[in-house]
Design a protein around this motif. Structure first.
Motif, PDB file in Angstrom:
ATOM      1  N   LYS A 138      31.358   3.603  -5.871  1.00  0.00           N
ATOM      2  CA  LYS A 138      30.053   2.968  -5.987  1.00  0.00           C
ATOM      3  C   LYS A 138      30.008   1.713  -5.122  1.00  0.00           C
ATOM      4  O   LYS A 138      31.024   1.086  -4.866  1.00  0.00           O
ATOM      5  N   HIS A 139      28.789   1.344  -4.692  1.00  0.00           N
ATOM      6  CA  HIS A 139      28.560   0.078  -4.021  1.00  0.00           C
ATOM      7  C   HIS A 139      28.285  -0.971  -5.090  1.00  0.00           C
ATOM      8  O   HIS A 139      27.444  -0.761  -5.959  1.00  0.00           O
ATOM      9  N   LEU A 140      28.970  -2.089  -5.010  1.00  0.00           N
ATOM     10  CA  LEU A 140      28.706  -3.195  -5.925  1.00  0.00           C
ATOM     11  C   LEU A 140      27.994  -4.303  -5.151  1.00  0.00           C
ATOM     12  O   LEU A 140      27.789  -4.202  -3.945  1.00  0.00           O
ATOM     13  N   SER A 141      27.627  -5.358  -5.840  1.00  0.00           N
ATOM     14  CA  SER A 141      26.902  -6.446  -5.186  1.00  0.00           C
ATOM     15  C   SER A 141      27.809  -7.181  -4.191  1.00  0.00           C
ATOM     16  O   SER A 141      29.024  -7.112  -4.265  1.00  0.00           O
ATOM     17  N   GLN A 142      27.204  -7.870  -3.244  1.00  0.00           N
ATOM     18  CA  GLN A 142      27.877  -8.712  -2.245  1.00  0.00           C
ATOM     19  C   GLN A 142      28.773  -7.925  -1.296  1.00  0.00           C
ATOM     20  O   GLN A 142      29.786  -8.426  -0.834  1.00  0.00           O
ATOM     21  N   GLY A 143      28.421  -6.698  -1.013  1.00  0.00           N
ATOM     22  CA  GLY A 143      29.180  -5.938  -0.025  1.00  0.00           C
ATOM     23  C   GLY A 143      30.526  -5.462  -0.503  1.00  0.00           C
ATOM     24  O   GLY A 143      31.398  -5.150   0.296  1.00  0.00           O
ATOM     25  N   VAL A 144      30.726  -5.411  -1.801  1.00  0.00           N
ATOM     26  CA  VAL A 144      31.997  -4.988  -2.361  1.00  0.00           C
ATOM     27  C   VAL A 144      31.879  -3.530  -2.793  1.00  0.00           C
ATOM     28  O   VAL A 144      30.841  -3.092  -3.280  1.00  0.00           O
ATOM     29  N   LEU A 145      32.949  -2.783  -2.597  1.00  0.00           N
ATOM     30  CA  LEU A 145      32.973  -1.372  -2.947  1.00  0.00           C
ATOM     31  C   LEU A 145      33.912  -1.154  -4.122  1.00  0.00           C
ATOM     32  O   LEU A 145      34.961  -1.787  -4.212  1.00  0.00           O
ATOM     33  N   LEU A 146      33.549  -0.261  -5.013  1.00  0.00           N
ATOM     34  CA  LEU A 146      34.414   0.127  -6.130  1.00  0.00           C
ATOM     35  C   LEU A 146      35.143   1.393  -5.721  1.00  0.00           C
ATOM     36  O   LEU A 146      34.509   2.400  -5.401  1.00  0.00           O
ATOM     37  N   VAL A 147      36.483   1.323  -5.679  1.00  0.00           N
ATOM     38  CA  VAL A 147      37.286   2.458  -5.233  1.00  0.00           C
ATOM     39  C   VAL A 147      38.377   2.757  -6.255  1.00  0.00           C
ATOM     40  O   VAL A 147      38.740   1.910  -7.071  1.00  0.00           O
ATOM     41  N   THR A 148      38.902   3.976  -6.189  1.00  0.00           N
ATOM     42  CA  THR A 148      40.062   4.357  -6.982  1.00  0.00           C
ATOM     43  C   THR A 148      40.909   5.318  -6.175  1.00  0.00           C
ATOM     44  O   THR A 148      40.410   5.947  -5.245  1.00  0.00           O
ATOM     45  N   GLY A 149      42.194   5.418  -6.529  1.00  0.00           N
ATOM     46  CA  GLY A 149      43.167   6.206  -5.773  1.00  0.00           C
ATOM     47  C   GLY A 149      42.939   7.690  -5.727  1.00  0.00           C
ATOM     48  O   GLY A 149      42.902   8.230  -4.664  1.00  0.00           O
ATOM     49  N   PRO A 150      42.816   8.398  -6.762  1.00  0.00           N
ATOM     50  CA  PRO A 150      43.075   8.183  -8.181  1.00  0.00           C
ATOM     51  C   PRO A 150      44.518   7.725  -8.448  1.00  0.00           C
ATOM     52  O   PRO A 150      45.411   8.036  -7.674  1.00  0.00           O
ATOM     53  N   PHE A 151      44.683   6.999  -9.522  1.00  0.00           N
ATOM     54  CA  PHE A 151      45.966   6.360  -9.831  1.00  0.00           C
ATOM     55  C   PHE A 151      47.101   7.365  -9.923  1.00  0.00           C
ATOM     56  O   PHE A 151      48.211   7.099  -9.481  1.00  0.00           O
ATOM     57  N   LYS A 152      46.843   8.536 -10.480  1.00  0.00           N
ATOM     58  CA  LYS A 152      47.897   9.535 -10.655  1.00  0.00           C
ATOM     59  C   LYS A 152      48.382  10.087  -9.319  1.00  0.00           C
ATOM     60  O   LYS A 152      49.540  10.473  -9.191  1.00  0.00           O
ATOM     61  N   ILE A 153      47.519  10.092  -8.314  1.00  0.00           N
ATOM     62  CA  ILE A 153      47.891  10.666  -7.018  1.00  0.00           C
ATOM     63  C   ILE A 153      48.624   9.655  -6.140  1.00  0.00           C
ATOM     64  O   ILE A 153      49.691   9.933  -5.608  1.00  0.00           O
ATOM     65  N   ASN A 154      48.048   8.468  -5.964  1.00  0.00           N
ATOM     66  CA  ASN A 154      48.672   7.518  -5.031  1.00  0.00           C
ATOM     67  C   ASN A 154      48.884   6.116  -5.588  1.00  0.00           C
ATOM     68  O   ASN A 154      49.273   5.215  -4.853  1.00  0.00           O
TER      69      ASN A 154
END
Length: 190
Positions: free
Chosen positions: A64-80
């Motif tokens: 997702k795009h968050l405010s102030q040009g920040v992106l919400l990302v995930t690995g997923p944790f189990k993979i990497n």
């Protein structure tokens, strides 16, 4: 020269008196605040390569795009091993790979994208003499809050199911990005 001549030419006549103390003048700001313009390639579900920070070189999925040009990302944790994180959009490269985001719990995603979700709790412990002399001992490992771990699992569970449907996508996300001698990033197709 008369006072009329000075005002007509565009200059102001000198003041007759000056204040004893200077009045503080507000600083003139010449910059205008503009909303962050994100690249078209940064769409939710895109696989990104992190360029800076602790997880540089890892491939992650944009949620997702968050405010102030920040992106919400995930690995997923189990993979990497990359947890839910906020990343500045300037420090990522978008690839052509995409992951289907269907099935992700919207409530959990909204909870994670709240501004105060990633704020750190301040410790109330004051540094004392005893703490100073215990520096040689190994400090206790920081424990992840159970709610954060539950949120990570809730988001990754649906994401992992979609990743397993695509051949080689899991191994692609698990490998780190690196350049060898002779590689030309400006000629690569992302």
């Amino acid at each position: 020269m008369s006072s009329d001549a000075t005002t007509q030419s565009g200059t102001k006549p000198a003041q007759k008196w000056y204040p004893v103390e200077d009045d503080p003048q507000p600083k003139k700001v010449r910059k205008s605040i503009r909303p962050t313009k994100l690249r078209e390639s940064l769409q939710p579900g895109a696989v990104l390569i992190l360029l800076a920070g602790r997880f540089r070189g890892k491939r992650v999925v944009l949620l997702k795009h968050l405010s102030q040009g920040v992106l919400l990302v995930t690995g997923p944790f189990k993979i990497n091993g990359v947890p839910l994180r906020r990343v500045n959009h300037r420090y990522v490269i978008a690839t052509s790979a995409r992951v289907d985001l269907s099935g992700i719990d919207e409530q959990t995603l909204e909870k994670v994208s709240a501004p105060d979700y990633f704020t750190k709790e301040k410790s109330k412990e004051k540094k004392t003499e005893e703490a100073f002399f215990q520096q040689g001992e190994k400090p206790e490992k920081k424990k992840v809050a159970s709610s954060r771990a539950a949120d990570q699992k809730a988001i990754d569970q649906a994401l992992l199911a979609n990743i397993k449907k695509e051949p080689f996508l899991g191994s692609y996300l698990a490998t780190s990005f690196y350049l060898r001698k002779g590689d030309k990033p400006h000629e690569m197709r992302w």
